[in-house]
Design a protein around this motif. Structure first.
Motif, mmCIF file in Angstrom:
data_model
loop_
_atom_site.group_PDB
_atom_site.id
_atom_site.type_symbol
_atom_site.label_atom_id
_atom_site.label_comp_id
_atom_site.label_asym_id
_atom_site.label_seq_id
_atom_site.Cartn_x
_atom_site.Cartn_y
_atom_site.Cartn_z
ATOM 1 N N VAL A 29 92.415 32.570 -17.192
ATOM 2 C CA VAL A 29 91.062 32.790 -16.904
ATOM 3 C C VAL A 29 90.203 32.501 -18.005
ATOM 4 C CG1 VAL A 29 90.893 35.344 -17.364
ATOM 5 C CG2 VAL A 29 89.693 34.281 -15.451
ATOM 6 N N LYS B 296 90.467 30.204 -20.204
ATOM 7 C CA LYS B 296 90.276 28.787 -20.128
ATOM 8 C C LYS B 296 89.129 28.323 -19.014
ATOM 9 C CE LYS B 296 93.767 26.047 -21.715
ATOM 10 N NZ LYS B 296 94.953 25.319 -21.629
ATOM 11 N N GLU B 297 89.404 29.012 -17.951
ATOM 12 C CA GLU B 297 88.414 28.933 -16.693
ATOM 13 C C GLU B 297 86.934 29.037 -17.103
ATOM 14 O OE1 GLU B 297 89.274 30.635 -13.203
ATOM 15 O OE2 GLU B 297 91.140 29.362 -12.790
ATOM 16 N N PRO C 183 93.298 33.780 -12.205
ATOM 17 C CA PRO C 183 94.386 32.946 -11.206
ATOM 18 C C PRO C 183 95.565 33.490 -11.712
ATOM 19 C CG PRO C 183 93.504 32.104 -13.507
ATOM 20 C CD PRO C 183 92.866 33.320 -13.054
ATOM 21 N N SER D 186 83.724 26.451 -18.052
ATOM 22 C CA SER D 186 82.494 26.571 -17.032
ATOM 23 C C SER D 186 81.202 26.346 -17.798
ATOM 24 C CB SER D 186 82.336 27.991 -16.306
ATOM 25 O OG SER D 186 81.969 29.000 -17.387
#
Length: 345
Positions: free
Chosen positions: A133, A135-136, A296, A140
């Motif tokens: 998460v 990395k997400e 995730p 963004s």
């Protein structure tokens, strides 16, 4: 295509953190497990999988069907076992820490390269849900330019019976090796590193507490572990020029595995909604936005998927030699001088 593997070691590392993921994969076949002390009562649990067990290491190393040897033994044995496996033409995956010194690691990578083989560290926590998460959120762009990241892996375990060991038997080599790999994966080699490594609960034992700071041109990263934290810190805290992100709670795979719930079972490793991360940022119009970011699903088996692809199809391996050597250098330097201190890399 199926990758045929053998395990050296049949302890908790093999049975809890490796085999539950490889046994359910169609692209992996476990052929042989070497254990110098056979455990028939445990071996019987795997009879349905047609796995061979042996107390003769050469049986595994000289088997031409085995393409990958996964080494799940104490750190002091990693170098010798990996070298033997490579000399017998096997790719190797080595549990953490990869070796006890950078010199050992460099030799193994050179040997692997000379034989056209892969030697890689088992950095399964690149597939922790809390790291995924992060990395997400970074991808963004909503945080703007990241200026600070803090990573924690803490416990409350006040009792520490005597358990003397070497420098590589403590928390820094055991936990720090994973936490620092995540940072190296994200940002590469830092310019400077500061160290504070201590044994707090029992001075007879290796370290149980550390704070390491990585310094990049415009970014500071703090990596911390303590066994005397009874009110948890966030697992990750990120601050950027446009916002902040906070994530409480660690990846749940280990919790499920300890409870006997295995990968492939319903809801395995799912992060509770109460642990979803909070993102607060200023958008392009100047308005402050708040978002809850679902976590995730983590999956340590993805490391084996990637390694199978690298061995059979020649794709780049997940953890590069340079990343492992950077990690080993930072680990090793932590015990070569007085703490606390700052070194230049």
């Amino acid at each position: 295509m199926t990758l045929t593997i053998g395990y050296i070691g049949f302890g908790k590392s093999t049975t809890r953190y490796h085999m539950p993921y490889t046994l359910i994969r169609d692209n992996i076949r476990i052929k042989t497990i070497y254990n110098h002390r056979r455990k028939p009562e445990l071996e019987a649990d795997y009879a349905q999988h047609n796995i061979e067990f042996t107390d003769n290491l050469d049986t595994l190393l000289q088997d031409t069907e085995i393409q990958l040897v996964s080494i799940c033994t104490p750190a002091s044995t990693h170098y010798d076992l990996a070298k033997k496996a490579l000399e017998n033409g096997k790719n190797v995956l080595v549990e953490k820490p990869f070796c006890t010194t950078s010199e050992e690691a460099e030799e193994l990578f050179a040997l692997a390269k000379s034989k056209g083989l892969i030697a890689m560290a088992y950095q399964n926590r690149r597939f922790d849900s809390d790291f995924l998460v992060i990395k997400e959120v970074l991808a963004s762009g909503k945080l703007g330019e990241l200026v600070e990241l803090e990573s924690h892996m803490d416990y409350y375990r006040p009792e520490a019976p005597d358990a003397p060991g070497e420098y590589y038997d403590g928390a820094f080599y055991g936990l720090g090796v994973h936490m620092m790999d995540q940072i190296i994966d994200l940002f590469g080699r830092p310019e400077e590193v500061s160290y504070d490594i201590r044994s707090i609960r029992n001075s007879n034992n290796p370290d149980d507490t550390f704070e390491i700071q990585f310094f990049y041109p415009t970014l500071k990263v703090i990596v911390k572990t303590s066994h005397l934290v009874n009110i948890p810190y966030p697992k990750f805290t990120l601050h950027g020029t446009k916002g902040s992100f906070v994530k409480y709670g660690i990846d749940q795979q280990e919790t499920y595995l300890k409870a006997g719930i295995m990968p492939g079972e319903k809801n395995f490793g799912v992060d509770p909604e109460s642990s979803y991360g909070a993102l607060v940022y200023v958008d392009a119009s100047g308005k402050t936005q708040q978002e809850t970011i679902p976590t995730p699903l983590g999956d340590y088996g993805r490391l084996y998927d990637q390694l199978q692809d690298a061995i059979l199809n020649g794709t780049p391996k997940l953890v590069s030699d340079e990343e492992t050597l950077t990690n080993m250098t930072i680990l090793e330097q932590g015990f070569t001088g007085q703490n606390p201190r700052v070194i230049s890399l």
